[in-house]
Design an enzyme around this catalytic site. Structure first.
Site, PDB file in Angstrom:
ATOM      1  CG  ASP A 207      -7.971  -1.415   1.479  1.00  0.00           C
ATOM      2  OD1 ASP A 207      -6.785  -1.282   1.845  1.00  0.00           O
ATOM      3  OD2 ASP A 207      -8.938  -1.101   2.203  1.00  0.00           O
TER       4      ASP A 207
ATOM      5  CG  ASP B  23       8.263  -7.004   6.980  1.00  0.00           C
ATOM      6  OD1 ASP B  23       8.342  -7.907   7.833  1.00  0.00           O
ATOM      7  OD2 ASP B  23       7.258  -6.290   6.847  1.00  0.00           O
TER       8      ASP B  23
ATOM      9  CG  ASP C  26       5.217  -0.605  10.079  1.00  0.00           C
ATOM     10  OD1 ASP C  26       4.268  -0.010  10.619  1.00  0.00           O
ATOM     11  OD2 ASP C  26       5.062  -1.643   9.436  1.00  0.00           O
TER      12      ASP C  26
ATOM     13  NE  ARG D 197      -0.565  -0.087   4.979  1.00  0.00           N
ATOM     14  CZ  ARG D 197      -0.992   0.500   6.078  1.00  0.00           C
ATOM     15  NH1 ARG D 197      -2.044   1.276   6.025  1.00  0.00           N
ATOM     16  NH2 ARG D 197      -0.376   0.324   7.227  1.00  0.00           N
TER      17      ARG D 197
END
Length: 465
Positions: free
Chosen positions: A117, A241, A251, A85
Site C-alpha cells: 500500500d 538493499d 532502515d 513506499r
C-alpha cells in the site's frame, strides 16, 4: 513562516533508468507529530509546513522520484525492489557543506510497491525517529529524522487497522549496494558506470575507479558495524538493499538494542535462522561487500585481474572490522591504545556477561562508576577479571565518552508507541529529551537506564511493512 527548502538536486539529473518520477500520494488529514528544528536549521530549512511533510504539497524546487534498486534479502537475490513506499523529494547542501537527501517514507504506492500500500503506520515511524536520532547522539553514522506527520488514515496490517504516519528521512544519500546490483545483474553497463562515477563524486572522491570505490565502502562499512557492536545495536535486516555506500545506518525496521548480552541474540521477527544475529553482523557486512564487488568487477576491462584485486579488498575487511572493534571496545574498558593482546581481556568480560545475563549498556557504564559488579551472579569471576583489568586500564576518562548511560531500550520504545497510538506523545518527547545526551544523562531520567522487568521484555521486533 513560509517553508523554504533550498533544494540542489543531483540524483534527478541522472538518466530515467535510475528512478520513476512521481509525486507523493496525498493523505486525508495531516497533523504534525514531531519536528526536528535543530536538524532543519543545519540543513538551511526555514519555516514549517505539515502539508509538505505529509506529501500533500510538493515544495518549490523539489524533484520527486522513487529510486530503483535490487538486493539480496536474507541471502536470496530479488531482481527488482526499489522505493515501494518512499519518495525522494530532493537534496540540500547543508550549512556544513554536505549534501543530503530529503525523503518521505510512507508516502504512498510507487511502481516498486510490489502490491503493497506504500504506507507506514505510526509505530515504525516513531521507532525510526527515536532510534535514528539516538544513534546520531551516540555518534554512530546514521540517517536522521526531520519530521513525523500523522495521516488521519488507517493502515491495514496483520494486527488490523493502525494509525498511519509519514516520516521525513534525511540521508547522505540513499545509494545502496542493491542500486549497483540491479544494473550489474541486468547487464546495463553504461548505467552501472554512470552510477559508479556519481557515487565516487558524491561520497568517495578519493577513490580511484570502481575497485577504489569498493575499498572505500569496505572501510566505512567496517567502521559502521564496529560502531553498532559497541552500543549493542542489532540492525535486524542487513540485506544488501539496506547497506549504504555512504556508510550510514539505514532502515530501522526490526532493529533492537541489547539488554542482557548474548552474541546470538535475534529480535527481528523475520529472521528465522539468525542470519542477522548480533554477533553475525561483521560476517554479513563482509558478505554484502562481496556482492558489491561482484557488481563493480563488471566495469573492469581485465576481469581476471579485477577478481584478484577485489578478492584481496574484501578479504582485508575482516581485519579492518577487527581493528575498529578493538579500538571501540578498548575505549569501553578504558584503554588509551588497545593492542591485539588486549582482545582476550575484552572477550573474557563479554563471556562473563553472556554467562550471567548481564546488561550490556549498564555493565560498561558501571565500569567507570563502580556499579558493574552488581550485574553479575558470579561475582568471584567478575572480581578475577576486574583485577586483571585494573592493571591494564590506563584511560578511565575514555570510558565516559565510549559508554552511554542510556540507549533506546526496546521495551521503552514499545511503551512509547502504545502511548502514541492512544494519542499521548509525552513518552516520545521524554525519550527524545533523554536520548539527546546519552553520555551525560540529565537529572530525572535514571528510570530509563533500567533493563526491562520480565513482563516488559520485548522478544521480537517487526518491520511494519
Amino acid at each position: 513562516m513560509t517553508l523554504h527548502i533550498p533544494f540542489d538536486n543531483s540524483y534527478a539529473t541522472l538518466p530515467d533508468a535510475f528512478y520513476t518520477r512521481l509525486n507523493p500520494t496525498p493523505v486525508r488529514s495531516a497533523e504534525p507529530l514531531a519536528w526536528n528544528a535543530a536538524l532543519a536549521e543545519d540543513l538551511g530549512i526555514t519555516g514549517q509546513d505539515t502539508a509538505v511533510f505529509a506529501g500533500n504539497t510538493v515544495p518549490d524546487g523539489a524533484a520527486p522520484l522513487a529510486q530503483l534498486y535490487a538486493g539480496h534479502q536474507f541471502g536470496n537475490y530479488n531482481p527488482q525492489l526499489g522505493d515501494g513506499r518512499a519518495i525522494l523529494l530532493g537534496e540540500v547542501v547543508g550549512r556544513d557543506g554536505l549534501r543530503r537527501d530529503i525523503q518521505l517514507k510512507g508516502s504512498g504506492p510507487t511502481p516498486y510497491s510490489r502490491m503493497g500500500d506504500g504506507r507506514a503506520w505510526l509505530g515504525p515511524v516513531l521507532r525510526e525517529y527515536v532510534a535514528s536520532e539516538a544513534m546520531h547522539a551516540l555518534g554512530v553514522p546514521t540517517t536522521r529524522a526531520l519530521a513525523a506527520v500523522a495521516t488521519g488514515e488507517p493502515v491495514l496490517r496483520e494486527q488490523g487497522p493502525l494509525p498511519g504516519a509519514v516520516l521525513t528521512r534525511v540521508a547522505a544519500s540513499h545509494l545502496r549496494v542493491g542500486t549497483f546490483q540491479i544494473f550489474a545483474h541486468r547487464g546495463h553497463i553504461d548505467e552501472l558506470r554512470t552510477l559508479t562515477d556519481y557515487a565516487i563524486a558524491r561520497h568517495h572522491p578519493e577513490a580511484d575507479g570502481p575497485l577504489g570505490l569498493l575499498a572505500a565502502v569496505c572501510r566505512v562499512q567496517a567502521e559502521l558495524v564496529a560502531a553498532w557492536m559497541s552500543v549493542g545495536f542489532i540492525h535486524g535486516v542487513m540485506n544488501t538493499d539496506n547497506c549504504t555506500i555512504s556508510g550510514e545506518t539505514i532502515d530501522y525496521g526490526p532493529c533492537a538494542f541489547l539488554d542482557d548480552y548474548h552474541e546470538g541474540r535475534v529480535f527481528s521477527s523475520i529472521d528465522q535462522t539468525g542470519r542477522y544475529a548480533f554477533g553475525n553482523q561483521p560476517r554479513i557486512a563482509v558478505w554484502n561487500m562481496a556482492q558489491l564487488a561482484t557488481a563493480l568487477i563488471q566495469l573492469c576491462d581485465d576481469k581476471e585481474a579485477a577478481v584478484e584485486q577485489a578478492t584481496a579488498i574484501v578479504h582485508a575487511m575482516p581485519g579492518q572490522l577487527q581493528a575498529a572493534w578493538l579500538r571501540r571496545f578498548g575505549a569501553k574498558i578504558g584503554l588509551a591504545d588497545p593492542r591485539a593482546e588486549d582482545q582476550p581481556l575484552i572477550e573474557e568480560l563479554l563471556a562473563l556477561m553472556q554467562a550471567d545475563g548481564a546488561d550490556f549498556t549498564n555493565t560498561f557504564a558501571g565500569l567507570h562508576d563502580g556499579t558493574a559488579r552488581d550485574g553479575f551472579k558470579d561475582t568471584d569471576a567478575f572480581d578475577a577479571w576486574a583485577a586483571k583489568w585494573r592493571v591494564r586500564m590506563d584511560a578511565p576518562d575514555a570510558m565516559t565518552t565510549a559508554n552511554p548511560q542510556i540507549i533506546p531500550r526496546n521495551h521503552q520504545i514499545e511503551a512509547m508507541i502504545t502511548a502514541a497510538v492512544a494519542g499521548d506523545m509525552a513518552p516520545f518527547e521524554r525519550l527524545m529529551t533523554a536520548l539527546a545526551t546519552p553520555y551525560d544523562l540529565p537529572d530525572g531520567f535514571d528510570d530509563l537506564r533500567a533493563p526491562p522487568q520480565p513482563d516488559e521484555v520485548v522478544p521480537a521486533t517487526f518491520c511494519g511493512t
